[in-house]
Design an enzyme around this catalytic site. Structure first.
Site, mmCIF file in Angstrom:
data_model
loop_
_atom_site.group_PDB
_atom_site.id
_atom_site.type_symbol
_atom_site.label_atom_id
_atom_site.label_comp_id
_atom_site.label_asym_id
_atom_site.label_seq_id
_atom_site.Cartn_x
_atom_site.Cartn_y
_atom_site.Cartn_z
ATOM 1 N N THR A 130 -20.049 8.013 24.480
ATOM 2 C CA THR A 130 -20.076 9.045 23.556
ATOM 3 C C THR A 130 -21.223 9.909 23.294
ATOM 4 O O THR A 130 -22.471 9.178 23.662
ATOM 5 C CB THR A 130 -19.435 8.615 21.957
ATOM 6 O OG1 THR A 130 -19.742 9.445 21.123
ATOM 7 C CG2 THR A 130 -20.275 7.237 21.765
ATOM 8 N N ASP A 131 -21.115 10.864 22.748
ATOM 9 C CA ASP A 131 -22.621 11.672 22.536
ATOM 10 C C ASP A 131 -23.058 11.358 21.410
ATOM 11 O O ASP A 131 -24.179 11.533 21.197
ATOM 12 C CB ASP A 131 -22.105 13.294 22.502
ATOM 13 C CG ASP A 131 -21.188 13.555 21.122
ATOM 14 O OD1 ASP A 131 -20.506 12.522 20.807
ATOM 15 O OD2 ASP A 131 -20.901 14.752 21.016
ATOM 16 N N GLU A 132 -22.437 10.315 20.562
ATOM 17 C CA GLU A 132 -22.935 9.757 19.206
ATOM 18 C C GLU A 132 -24.267 8.885 19.487
ATOM 19 O O GLU A 132 -24.936 8.564 18.524
ATOM 20 C CB GLU A 132 -21.841 9.071 18.511
ATOM 21 C CG GLU A 132 -20.850 9.892 18.267
ATOM 22 C CD GLU A 132 -19.869 9.562 17.293
ATOM 23 O OE1 GLU A 132 -20.454 8.824 16.038
ATOM 24 O OE2 GLU A 132 -18.495 10.066 17.253
ATOM 25 N N TYR A 155 -21.355 1.897 15.017
ATOM 26 C CA TYR A 155 -20.453 2.187 16.283
ATOM 27 C C TYR A 155 -21.213 2.765 17.142
ATOM 28 O O TYR A 155 -21.334 2.514 18.346
ATOM 29 C CB TYR A 155 -19.539 3.218 15.985
ATOM 30 C CG TYR A 155 -18.848 4.097 17.054
ATOM 31 C CD1 TYR A 155 -18.142 3.468 17.808
ATOM 32 C CD2 TYR A 155 -18.953 5.249 17.229
ATOM 33 C CE1 TYR A 155 -17.664 4.094 19.049
ATOM 34 C CE2 TYR A 155 -18.680 6.069 18.530
ATOM 35 C CZ TYR A 155 -17.604 5.534 19.328
ATOM 36 O OH TYR A 155 -17.202 6.008 20.394
ATOM 37 N N LYS A 159 -22.626 1.286 21.140
ATOM 38 C CA LYS A 159 -22.250 2.069 22.390
ATOM 39 C C LYS A 159 -23.550 2.390 23.138
ATOM 40 O O LYS A 159 -23.520 2.393 24.409
ATOM 41 C CB LYS A 159 -21.365 3.424 22.080
ATOM 42 C CG LYS A 159 -20.204 3.501 21.634
ATOM 43 C CD LYS A 159 -19.118 2.940 22.383
ATOM 44 C CE LYS A 159 -18.761 3.764 23.758
ATOM 45 N NZ LYS A 159 -17.727 3.080 24.696
#
Ligand code: NAD
Ligand code: TYD
Length: 347
Positions: A130-132, A155, A159
């Site tokens: 993810t870009d997060e 989260y 990741k």
């Protein structure tokens, strides 16, 4: 080729499994999923009897089970999507995210490395991320593949950790890998705990639309089938040990997105203009809420020729039409545990 896709009964995984099963009849696609609240075999009803498709129920955290699976089936490629994926749940229970997202990923890396016995010819471990992991942007700038990791939620921290493990297996053991970091997805089969499907479901049932904080948070939205197409391209043509950012070139402030959604829903439901907007309620903000995500997808565009194929307006219309004509799916996934979750988070 035998391809293992993990998390294939979830939102993005089900679109990817469908695409791979239909486009590559010469491959056998194994879908490994332990069917958590977010995994649903109804998402794959149309392809479940395909000759080149097999479902395997199991937990990526279970080391013995994973090792056994890899010694029984000779996988050529792994496309790893299985994860706990909802930021709000990670704030409630971070350890579950460490188990699935970190330990689960390391189990799969070990099993791949051991079963391939350092003979990596035509093997690949593809980690979907993810870009997060990059943290939050201010008003300007975009995430590139060189942006330092700076995760803010349990989260995104889990990741980020799993991304680092994948890269370390490439550097330390020579494991062929590729990672992609994608922006927010939307589309059919999205579990109604994330913004767009939650609000579609609430509008249908005339329930309030809980906008966190002042609603000025910004996300970059991508139609899920465009993500599945990008994964297919990267899996086949992406360069070894590289990272690719995937995004929609499509930034929306939450409140503007919600107003557009309300407008389309009023039209589809034959409601008076402005009726759904009355459901908007500003609620307490999410702790550690990232202000803005936006992707620079130049690399995948220039190297692999990928770009989004639908505009946001087209994608939203398709998504809303799908939810309106799949009331049974929506009823099934919002019965049982979902009610408890909703009460806990929003009442
Ligand atoms: P999802 O929550 O809809 O699906 C996750 C799937 O993983 C479910 O089918 C679930 O049953 C399965 N799963 C969970 N724990 C498991 C375990 N221990 N063993 C086996 N299976 C397990 O998630 P999604 O939105 O489809 O996201 C898929 C992947 O893409 C995730 O890795 C996520 O981090 C990443 N991603 C998601 C988005 C997004 O906007 N949804 C954006 C970028 C990246
Ligand atoms: P979400 O769909 O949870 O994705 P992510 O947090 O991974 O980006 O949320 C998208 C945005 O919508 C995010 O800024 C949080 C906000 N949001 C709300 O305002 N209300 C809600 O009920 C939810 C679920 C999200």
């Amino acid at each position: 080729m035998n391809i293992l896709i993990t998390g294939g009964a979830g939102f993005i995984g089900s679109h990817l499994v469908r695409r791979m099963v239909q486009n590559y009849p010469e491959y056998t696609i194994y879908n490994l999923d332990n069917l958590t609240y977010a995994g649903n075999l109804e998402n794959l009803k149309d392809i479940e009897s395909s000759l080149n498709y097999e479902f395997v129920k199991g937990d990526i955290v279970d080391e013995g089970f994973i090792n056994d699976l890899f010694s029984r089936l000779d996988f050529d490629g792994v496309i790893h999507l299985a994860a706990e994926s909802h930021v709000d749940r990670s704030i409630e229970d971070p350890l579950e995210f460490v188990r699935t997202n970190v330990i689960g990923t390391v189990n799969l890396l070990n099993a791949s490395k051991n079963s391939w016995k350092e003979n990596y010819y035509r093997k690949k471990f593809y980690h979907v991320s993810t870009d997060e992991v990059y943290g939050s942007l201010g008003q300007d700038g975009l995430f590139t593949e060189k942006t330092p990791y700076n995760p803010n939620s349990p989260y995104s921290a889990s990741k980020a950790s799993s991304d680092h493990f994948v890269r370390s297996y490439g550097k330390t053991y020579g494991l062929p890998f590729v990672i992609s970091n994608c922006s927010n997805n939307y589309g059919p089969y999205h579990f109604p705990e994330k913004l767009i499907p939650l609000f579609i479901n609430n509008i249908i049932h005339n329930k309030s639309l809980p906008v966190y904080g002042d609603g000025k948070y910004t996300r970059d939205w991508l139609y899920v089938e465009d993500h599945a197409r990008a994964i297919d391209l990267i899996f086949h043509k992406g360069r070894n040990q590289e990272t690719y950012n995937i995004g929609g070139f499509n930034e929306w402030q939450n409140i503007e997105l919600v107003k557009l959604l309300c407008e389309i829903m009023d039209r589809k439901l034959d409601r008076e203009k402005g009726e759904s907007e009355k459901l908007i309620t500003y609620v307490k903000d999410r702790p550690g809420h990232d202000l803005r995500y936006a992707i620079d997808a130049t690399k995948i565009n220039q190297e692999l020729g990928w770009k989004p194929s639908v505009t946001f307006e087209q994608g939203l219309e398709k998504t809303i039409d799908w939810y309106l004509s799949n009331a049974v799916w929506l009823d099934h996934v919002t019965s049982g545990d979902y009610k408890e979750y909703y009460k806990k988070m929003y009442s």
